[in-house]
Scaffold this motif. Structure first.
Motif, mmCIF file in Angstrom:
data_model
loop_
_atom_site.group_PDB
_atom_site.id
_atom_site.type_symbol
_atom_site.label_atom_id
_atom_site.label_comp_id
_atom_site.label_asym_id
_atom_site.label_seq_id
_atom_site.Cartn_x
_atom_site.Cartn_y
_atom_site.Cartn_z
ATOM 1 N N SER A 81 -1.115 -1.130 8.341
ATOM 2 C CA SER A 81 -1.659 -2.486 8.214
ATOM 3 C C SER A 81 -3.176 -2.458 8.227
ATOM 4 C CB SER A 81 -1.147 -3.371 9.349
ATOM 5 O OG SER A 81 0.254 -3.496 9.304
ATOM 6 N N MET A 84 -4.470 -1.255 4.894
ATOM 7 C CA MET A 84 -4.396 -2.383 3.961
ATOM 8 C C MET A 84 -5.556 -3.351 4.198
ATOM 9 S SD MET A 84 -0.349 -3.383 3.960
ATOM 10 C CE MET A 84 0.924 -2.238 3.427
ATOM 11 N N VAL A 232 -3.027 -8.112 8.916
ATOM 12 C CA VAL A 232 -3.617 -8.593 7.668
ATOM 13 C C VAL A 232 -3.364 -10.094 7.593
ATOM 14 C CG1 VAL A 232 -3.747 -8.251 5.179
ATOM 15 C CG2 VAL A 232 -3.008 -6.373 6.646
ATOM 16 N N ALA A 425 -4.894 -1.849 -4.503
ATOM 17 C CA ALA A 425 -4.793 -3.225 -4.014
ATOM 18 C C ALA A 425 -3.515 -3.903 -4.528
ATOM 19 C CB ALA A 425 -6.018 -4.024 -4.447
ATOM 20 N N ILE A 428 -0.620 -2.619 -2.548
ATOM 21 C CA ILE A 428 -0.593 -3.290 -1.242
ATOM 22 C C ILE A 428 0.000 -4.690 -1.377
ATOM 23 C CG2 ILE A 428 -2.066 -4.309 0.547
ATOM 24 C CD1 ILE A 428 -3.951 -1.899 0.171
ATOM 25 N N THR A 431 3.714 -4.468 -2.011
ATOM 26 C CA THR A 431 4.400 -4.019 -0.794
ATOM 27 C C THR A 431 4.598 -5.178 0.168
ATOM 28 O OG1 THR A 431 3.472 -1.792 -0.997
ATOM 29 C CG2 THR A 431 4.296 -2.444 1.169
#
Length: 444
Positions: A81, A84, A232, A425, A428, A431
């Motif tokens: 995390s 990210m 995040v 990015a 991410i 995901t």
């Protein structure tokens, strides 16, 4: 001539109208002509305000629940995390510096109203969820340290509005100084508690490596997504893209590239510090609770009451309460600023700064007060974890526009994100979206 090309408003449906956070826009000098160290120091600060959102009271609830139930297994989620977060916050700085827009303004200027209005609504839901977690966390901290009833603690958090106004009258650097000071207190408190807990460091290191059990176990995935949502956070993307613009960097391409470098260093260092705090919470829960058979610790007050007998030192619960209080105060300040950025950016709502902040804080205190009175001590843990899952579900609505904007050369000009960075990015973003779909599927 060393200027940005194409022109700043190329690729946008609407021209840029005003600077974000107009009362502090470009108010901090950046030591132009000074040494590299002085320039880095001048840009240091916004990253730490962003880092606060990565260690808020909602994060504590999910980390305590995860650590007590699964030991150190979810440390890998905290690490991933954080990685990210580093990527996404770097994109926020890139968007702000390249276009002069925060993320809310960019959404307003790029999308038609039937898209931007729902995005604004999603952002407001995320900020209310954030504020509920932070107001409740602060109230619990006040209760643990001073014995103040939760209902009164919620009302006390309203005064952060006046604290922000007072500090910003002195200068935005004073806001940053307060945040960094409180972060130092949090780090000190947790450093002592982890030392007293004496964790198995071999198991701790092993916990940073991924395991398929996280995806296969719905209960573990629920907490993992809670940690993801707490780490995040949507409001941080709006916040960072706004407060980066408090720096008075230049308008040439060279100056913007330099500003981007220093802003990225600031956020990366600050988020690494946030990872240490988040990992400390998980490690403390794993060592103090899971290792002693207490696998159902989910309430912050419950954790505080268990620390003294398990760690063998009466000061441990007090340190926990002080750290929670500092964390809650920090988080309410930054969430209020994020609310202002979202309200101004999406709606172009022009009202006096004190009124903007009072409205933003009121949107949090009313639901937080109702929930606190209704649930009391027993329901706060479940509420905090739920708010983090809600944040996780809202996250994609902020992440995808951010990645799309920064990958678009017509909008970003020469500061468009490199293809490799945009690829990471997008991975991410996808995901996060896939994990959220699985969470919804499991819920039903």
């Amino acid at each position: 001539m060393d200027v940005m090309k194409p022109k700043p408003d190329a690729g946008w449906r609407h021209d840029r109208q005003e600077g974000t956070l107009s009362d502090v826009y470009r108010s901090v000098e950046t030591a132009k002509g000074g040494s590299t160290l002085r320039r880095i120091a001048a840009f240091a600060g916004p990253g730490y305000l962003v880092a606060v959102g990565y260690m808020d009271p909602g994060n504590w609830a999910t980390s305590l629940a995860g650590g007590s139930r699964f030991g150190y297994a979810l440390l890998t989620v905290a690490l991933l995390s954080n990685i990210m977060a580093v990527v996404l916050q770097a994109l926020c700085a890139r968007l702000a510096i390249a276009t002069g827009r925060d993320l809310a303004q960019a959404c307003r200027d790029a999308f038609p109203r039937f898209v931007s209005v729902p995005l604004w609504a999603m952002a407001e839901i995320a900020i209310i969820a954030t504020d509920i977690a932070e107001v409740v966390g602060t109230a619990i901290g006040l209760n643990l340290v001073f014995g103040l009833p939760l209902e009164f603690g919620v009302l006390v958090t309203a005064f952060d509005v006046f604290l922000i106004l007072f500090l910003q009258r002195l200068g935005f650097r004073w806001v940053e100084a307060l945040i960094i000071t409180l972060l130092g207190v949090i780090a000190f408190c947790f450093g002592i508690q982890v030392f007293l807990a004496d964790p198995n460091w071999g198991e701790v290191i092993k916990g940073f490596f991924p395991t398929t059990e996280i995806v296969r176990d719905p209960n573990m995935l629920y907490l993992a997504l809670g940690i993801l949502g707490a780490t995040v956070m949507p409001h941080n993307l709006y916040l960072h893209s706004g407060i980066v613009q408090t720096r008075a960097f230049g308008h040439t391409l060279t100056e913007k590239k330099e500003a981007l470098t220093f802003a990225t260093i600031d956020s990366t260092v600050a988020l690494t510090f946030a990872l240490l705090i988040n990992a400390s919470i998980l490690i403390l829960a794993g060592a103090a609770f899971h290792a002693h058979g207490h696998t159902d610790v989910v309430e912050l007050a419950q954790a505080e009451s268990l620390l003294a007998p398990l760690l063998g030192l009466a000061i441990a619960p007090t340190l926990f309460g002080i750290a929670l209080l500092c964390c809650g105060l920090n988080s309410t300040v930054t969430a209020t600023l994020a609310g202002q950025i979202v309200m101004e950016g999406f709606l172009r709502l022009k009202v006096k700064p004190w009124l903007r902040r009072l409205v933003t804080r009121g949107l949090a205190i009313m639901p937080a007060g109702i929930v606190t009175i209704w649930f009391g001590d027993s329901g706060t843990a479940e509420l905090l974890i739920l708010t983090q899952v809600v944040l996780s579900l809202q996250l994609s609505f902020a992440v995808f526009p951010l990645v799309m904007f920064t990958a678009d050369k017509t909008k970003m000009g020469e500061l468009v994100a490199p293809r490799w960075l945009s690829t990471i990015a997008y991975i991410i973003a996808l995901t996060i979206a896939v994990l959220n779909i699985k969470l919804i599927f499991d819920a039903f």
